[in-house]
Design an enzyme around this catalytic site. Structure first.
Site, PDB file in Angstrom:
ATOM      1  N   SER A   1       0.787  -1.242   0.000  1.00 61.15           N
ATOM      2  CA  SER A   1       0.000   0.000   0.000  1.00 61.15           C
ATOM      3  C   SER A   1       0.819   1.293   0.000  1.00 61.15           C
ATOM      4  O   SER A   1       0.510   2.193  -0.789  1.00 61.15           O
ATOM      5  CB  SER A   1      -0.964   0.007   1.194  1.00 61.15           C
ATOM      6  OG  SER A   1      -1.925  -0.990   1.004  1.00 61.15           O
TER       7      SER A   1
ATOM      8  N   ALA B   1       6.494  -0.960   3.493  1.00 64.04           N
ATOM      9  CA  ALA B   1       5.491  -1.330   4.500  1.00 64.04           C
ATOM     10  C   ALA B   1       6.119  -1.731   5.816  1.00 64.04           C
ATOM     11  O   ALA B   1       5.475  -1.662   6.851  1.00 64.04           O
ATOM     12  CB  ALA B   1       4.626  -2.482   3.988  1.00 64.04           C
TER      13      ALA B   1
ATOM     14  N   ASN C   1       8.318  -7.468  11.210  1.00 63.47           N
ATOM     15  CA  ASN C   1       7.352  -6.386  11.000  1.00 63.47           C
ATOM     16  C   ASN C   1       6.011  -6.772  11.660  1.00 63.47           C
ATOM     17  O   ASN C   1       5.864  -7.890  12.157  1.00 63.47           O
ATOM     18  CB  ASN C   1       7.211  -6.137   9.493  1.00 63.47           C
ATOM     19  CG  ASN C   1       6.531  -7.292   8.795  1.00 63.47           C
ATOM     20  OD1 ASN C   1       6.607  -8.432   9.244  1.00 63.47           O
ATOM     21  ND2 ASN C   1       5.854  -7.024   7.706  1.00 63.47           N
ATOM     22  N   PRO C   2       5.008  -5.881  11.647  1.00 66.99           N
ATOM     23  CA  PRO C   2       3.783  -6.138  12.429  1.00 66.99           C
ATOM     24  C   PRO C   2       3.059  -7.443  12.115  1.00 66.99           C
ATOM     25  O   PRO C   2       2.501  -8.063  13.021  1.00 66.99           O
ATOM     26  CB  PRO C   2       2.896  -4.937  12.093  1.00 66.99           C
ATOM     27  CG  PRO C   2       3.859  -3.851  11.792  1.00 66.99           C
ATOM     28  CD  PRO C   2       5.022  -4.504  11.110  1.00 66.99           C
ATOM     29  N   CYS C   3       3.007  -7.845  10.891  1.00 69.47           N
ATOM     30  CA  CYS C   3       2.221  -9.085  10.618  1.00 69.47           C
ATOM     31  C   CYS C   3       3.092 -10.332  10.558  1.00 69.47           C
ATOM     32  O   CYS C   3       2.610 -11.430  10.276  1.00 69.47           O
ATOM     33  CB  CYS C   3       1.411  -8.897   9.361  1.00 69.47           C
ATOM     34  SG  CYS C   3       0.292  -7.489   9.490  1.00 69.47           S
ATOM     35  N   GLY C   4       4.397 -10.189  10.812  1.00 65.00           N
ATOM     36  CA  GLY C   4       5.256 -11.346  11.041  1.00 65.00           C
ATOM     37  C   GLY C   4       5.940 -11.943   9.829  1.00 65.00           C
ATOM     38  O   GLY C   4       6.705 -12.885   9.971  1.00 65.00           O
ATOM     39  N   GLU C   5       5.679 -11.407   8.626  1.00 64.39           N
ATOM     40  CA  GLU C   5       6.231 -12.081   7.444  1.00 64.39           C
ATOM     41  C   GLU C   5       7.648 -11.660   7.096  1.00 64.39           C
ATOM     42  O   GLU C   5       8.287 -12.294   6.264  1.00 64.39           O
ATOM     43  CB  GLU C   5       5.323 -11.871   6.217  1.00 64.39           C
ATOM     44  CG  GLU C   5       5.316 -10.479   5.598  1.00 64.39           C
ATOM     45  CD  GLU C   5       4.347  -9.540   6.278  1.00 64.39           C
ATOM     46  OE1 GLU C   5       3.922  -9.831   7.416  1.00 64.39           O
ATOM     47  OE2 GLU C   5       4.025  -8.490   5.699  1.00 64.39           O
TER      48      GLU C   5
ATOM     49  N   GLY D   1      -3.775  -7.608   3.100  1.00 59.89           N
ATOM     50  CA  GLY D   1      -5.095  -7.242   3.622  1.00 59.89           C
ATOM     51  C   GLY D   1      -5.876  -6.325   2.686  1.00 59.89           C
ATOM     52  O   GLY D   1      -7.054  -6.577   2.406  1.00 59.89           O
TER      53      GLY D   1
HETATM   54  P1  ADP Z   1      -1.377  -4.072   2.072  1.00 58.24           P
HETATM   55  O1  ADP Z   1      -2.354  -5.076   1.542  1.00 58.24           O
HETATM   56  O2  ADP Z   1      -2.068  -2.850   2.612  1.00 58.24           O
HETATM   57  O3  ADP Z   1      -0.302  -3.686   1.127  1.00 58.24           O
HETATM   58  P2  ADP Z   1      -0.575  -6.104   4.027  1.00 58.24           P
HETATM   59  O4  ADP Z   1      -1.895  -6.410   4.679  1.00 58.24           O
HETATM   60  O5  ADP Z   1      -0.020  -7.092   3.076  1.00 58.24           O
HETATM   61  O6  ADP Z   1      -0.644  -4.653   3.346  1.00 58.24           O
HETATM   62  O7  ADP Z   1       0.485  -5.861   5.159  1.00 58.24           O
HETATM   63  C1  ADP Z   1       1.853  -5.885   4.844  1.00 58.24           C
HETATM   64  C2  ADP Z   1       2.628  -5.182   5.907  1.00 58.24           C
HETATM   65  O8  ADP Z   1       2.295  -3.806   5.896  1.00 58.24           O
HETATM   66  C3  ADP Z   1       2.340  -5.626   7.325  1.00 58.24           C
HETATM   67  O9  ADP Z   1       3.022  -6.752   7.726  1.00 58.24           O
HETATM   68  C4  ADP Z   1       2.811  -4.413   8.073  1.00 58.24           C
HETATM   69  O10 ADP Z   1       4.219  -4.391   8.164  1.00 58.24           O
HETATM   70  C5  ADP Z   1       2.357  -3.293   7.198  1.00 58.24           C
HETATM   71  N1  ADP Z   1       1.014  -2.809   7.575  1.00 58.24           N
HETATM   72  C6  ADP Z   1      -0.171  -3.391   7.361  1.00 58.24           C
HETATM   73  N2  ADP Z   1      -1.188  -2.662   7.853  1.00 58.24           N
HETATM   74  C7  ADP Z   1      -0.636  -1.575   8.387  1.00 58.24           C
HETATM   75  C8  ADP Z   1      -1.129  -0.423   9.054  1.00 58.24           C
HETATM   76  N3  ADP Z   1      -2.430  -0.244   9.286  1.00 58.24           N
HETATM   77  N4  ADP Z   1      -0.244   0.495   9.460  1.00 58.24           N
HETATM   78  C9  ADP Z   1       1.061   0.330   9.244  1.00 58.24           C
HETATM   79  N5  ADP Z   1       1.595  -0.724   8.617  1.00 58.24           N
HETATM   80  C10 ADP Z   1       0.779  -1.666   8.202  1.00 58.24           C
END
Ligand code: ADP
Length: 570
Positions: A76, A91, A273-277, A419
């Site tokens: 994103s 991200a 990172n926040p979601c662990g990947e 997401g």
């Molecule tokens: P997207 O689909 O928005 O590109 P993802 O759901 O694949 O993002 O998440 C990828 C990574 O982006 C996460 O592991 C985290 O590091 C970061 N991320 C996701 N959501 C957020 C958020 N609300 N704020 C900051 N970082 C985020």
């Protein structure tokens, strides 16, 4: 390759998400972009860092085609910020927290600067001295990692990232830190630490002690003194109990991660990172992007020729993002440019399996997923080696200590939650199965609007078992299983996250990790509401044995709402 403007049709959900958060806006807040112009902005900015003008034009068109047709979508921040003044495209970030007031509050400041630009941060609290350890300068006692984590949480709450993404953090504590028991229980109360995912960093020594029923030592990080000895099984039971209770804490297998550290000469992994990947070294950042596997089935087979082509361009794209990026602080810029890590992932994996008529839960589905992931990884590595020959390997590459061929990027693949980008591409997220096949939406006047998965509807109509009545029944029961009108084969193919056994979830994560993922995988191991603590324990042990680098379990109905990794919070 010229821009291919065969019209890309967006779903209404995609249009809504894009208009709300991705399209640039004028002073009144009205979008000034369309999907096409957004893709031109992103492709143009990311191609521009390749210097020869002729190459830039060609690259721009091939980047554009990839994104516009959603064969590949970057994370994103890249879609939102490429070609803008902000220009921060990554991200994920991991920031160190040193054991001093200055260190702690610098990390909070650095994290705030990252959040402002749409990035998520991972922190390890393991270097902080424990609660009640002495503080020499004030002759007082320390308040410990958790009390400081609350300050990080409050800071995140305050910075709402300009309304586009709310902040997201990963908080990690080693299992041998003296405050580990408080950390494990910290999120039992669901109103606390809402901007964090918490994970315990588990070592091989700890897992061995669990297996053998041994005790293990807690070590004060500031003095390296042993402060207590605990039963490994008792601590493991507590982690399991709370994960059963509401899904937190998660576990990270820190030794497995460090065995795959491609640049040990620069330091150790402490956090993701926040979601662990994505495992990252302190101050590293990483930009991510995912190949949409829904688009790679042709004539009942995986179209490997096109997958190769797209993977090559996607690898080049993500490598360019590093040079196009505006980094929030100089330390991050320096570290990121040393290792040039990228996170190439997948989404729509379940879509691919459905189109091939192969169930997600089963050996054939796993084998195919592994073959595809390995193919992507090998192709990305080949392309990264070519880019190294052309532009130079990542600067930290040292043939004297790194026993692998020179390449441009120290890490290539990870599987992200996707997401939001999977909503834009209208496919199943990351490597997850679909969460539902038929959904009911309650609209005005008590009417029910029934939303049917596009593949399921197509097959049901083609094979003559579609009826509104059946769809309504499937929606009410929440599963395609057990409806006699639905042929057995399709009941298997359309199993959703809740219909798939925890073991099948873990086996999929394990095989993907082993076959083609450098960093890690964001995946939820779904358990039914009736699952026991023993089931959770077994999931962790199986995941560990299969070589996973982290696991997140979620027992149906055990949390009021999932904080991270759900579509509306991303
Ligand atoms: P997207 O689909 O928005 O590109 P993802 O759901 O694949 O993002 O998440 C990828 C990574 O982006 C996460 O592991 C985290 O590091 C970061 N991320 C996701 N959501 C957020 C958020 N609300 N704020 C900051 N970082 C985020």
């Amino acid at each position: 390759m010229a821009p291919d403007l065969t019209k890309q049709v967006l779903t209404s959900t995609a249009e809504t998400v894009l208009a709300r958060r991705y399209y640039l806006k004028d002073a009144e807040g009205n979008p000034t972009e369309t999907w096409e112009t957004l893709c031109r902005r992103v492709a143009g900015a990311v191609a521009a860092v390749d210097r020869e003008p002729e190459q830039v034009g060609l690259l721009r068109d091939s980047f554009f085609n990839l994104i516009y047709h959603m064969d590949f979508l970057p994370n994103s921040p890249c879609l939102m910020n490429a070609g803008t003044d902000l220009g921060q495209l990554s991200a994920c970030f991991v920031l160190p927290i040193e054991d001093s007031m200055d260190g702690i509050f610098s990390a909070i400041r650095n994290g705030a600067l990252v959040h402002k630009t749409g990035g998520g941060t991972g922190y390890s609290f393991s270097r902080l001295r424990s609660k009640n350890a002495s503080v020499r300068s004030t002759q007082g006692v320390a308040s410990g990692p958790l009390s400081f984590a609350a300050v990080f949480d409050a800071a995140t709450e305050t910075i709402k990232q300009g309304g586009k993404r709310r902040g997201a953090n990963m908080g990690v504590l080693r299992v041998d830190h003296p405050d580990i028991m408080d950390f494990i229980a910290a999120k039992e109360d669901q109103s606390r630490f809402n901007n964090f995912n918490f994970s315990v960093a588990i070592t091989d020594a700890f897992m061995q002690a669990v297996e053998e029923g041994d005790d293990y030592e807690l070590i004060e990080p500031s003095t390296r003194e042993v402060t207590a000895v605990l039963s490994a099984r008792a601590v493991f039971e507590k982690i399991v109990d709370l994960a059963w209770h509401n899904g937190e804490p998660g576990v990270l297998f820190i030794d497995a991660a460090n065995r795959a550290n491609m640049t040990p000469q620069l330091g150790e992994f402490e956090a993701t990172n926040p979601c662990g990947e994505q495992w990252l070294l302190p101050y590293e950042s990483c930009n991510l992007g995912s190949i949409n596997l829904a688009n790679f089935v042709r004539g009942g087979e995986v179209d490997y020729t096109r997958l190769k082509h797209v993977t090559r361009i996607a690898t080049h794209f993500l490598d360019n993002v590093i040079d196009c990026n505006r980094f929030p602080i100089p330390e991050i810029e320096e570290m990121t440019l040393k290792t040039r890590k990228i996170g190439l992932g997948i989404m729509g994996m379940h879509d691919m399996l459905i189109q091939l008529g192969i169930p997600y839960a089963g050996e054939p589905g796993r084998q195919l997923a592994a073959t595809v992931m390995k193919f992507i990884r090998n192709t990305a590595e080949e392309r990264s080696m070519e880019l190294a020959a052309d532009k130079g390997p990542f600067p930290a590459y040292d043939p004297a200590v790194n026993d692998y061929p020179a390449r441009r990027n120290a890490a290539l693949t990870s599987i992200q939650p996707t997401g939001t980008v999977s909503m834009i591409a209208d496919c199943a997220s990351g490597c997850e199965p679909y969460y539902s096949i038929v959904m009911v939406k309650h609209v005005m006047d008590g009417d029910r609007l029934i939303l049917v998965n596009k593949y399921f509807e197509q097959i049901a109509r083609a094979e003559g078992f579609y009826s509104e009545e059946l769809m309504s029944r499937v929606a009410d029961s929440g599963t395609v299983i057990g409806h006699p009108e639905i042929p057995e084969k399709w009941q298997e193919v359309f199993r959703t996250a809740q219909d798939i056994s925890p073991e099948d979830h873990i086996r999929m994560q394990g095989i993907l990790q082993q076959s083609g993922v450098d960093s890690s995988i964001s995946k939820t191991i779904n358990l039914p509401k009736s699952a026991t603590r023993e089931d959770v324990k077994l999931s962790y042990i199986t995941g560990y044995r299969l070589g996973c680098k982290g696991l997140t379990v979620y027992r149906d109905g055990s949390r009021d709402s999932q904080v991270l990794n759900t579509k509306d919070s991303a």
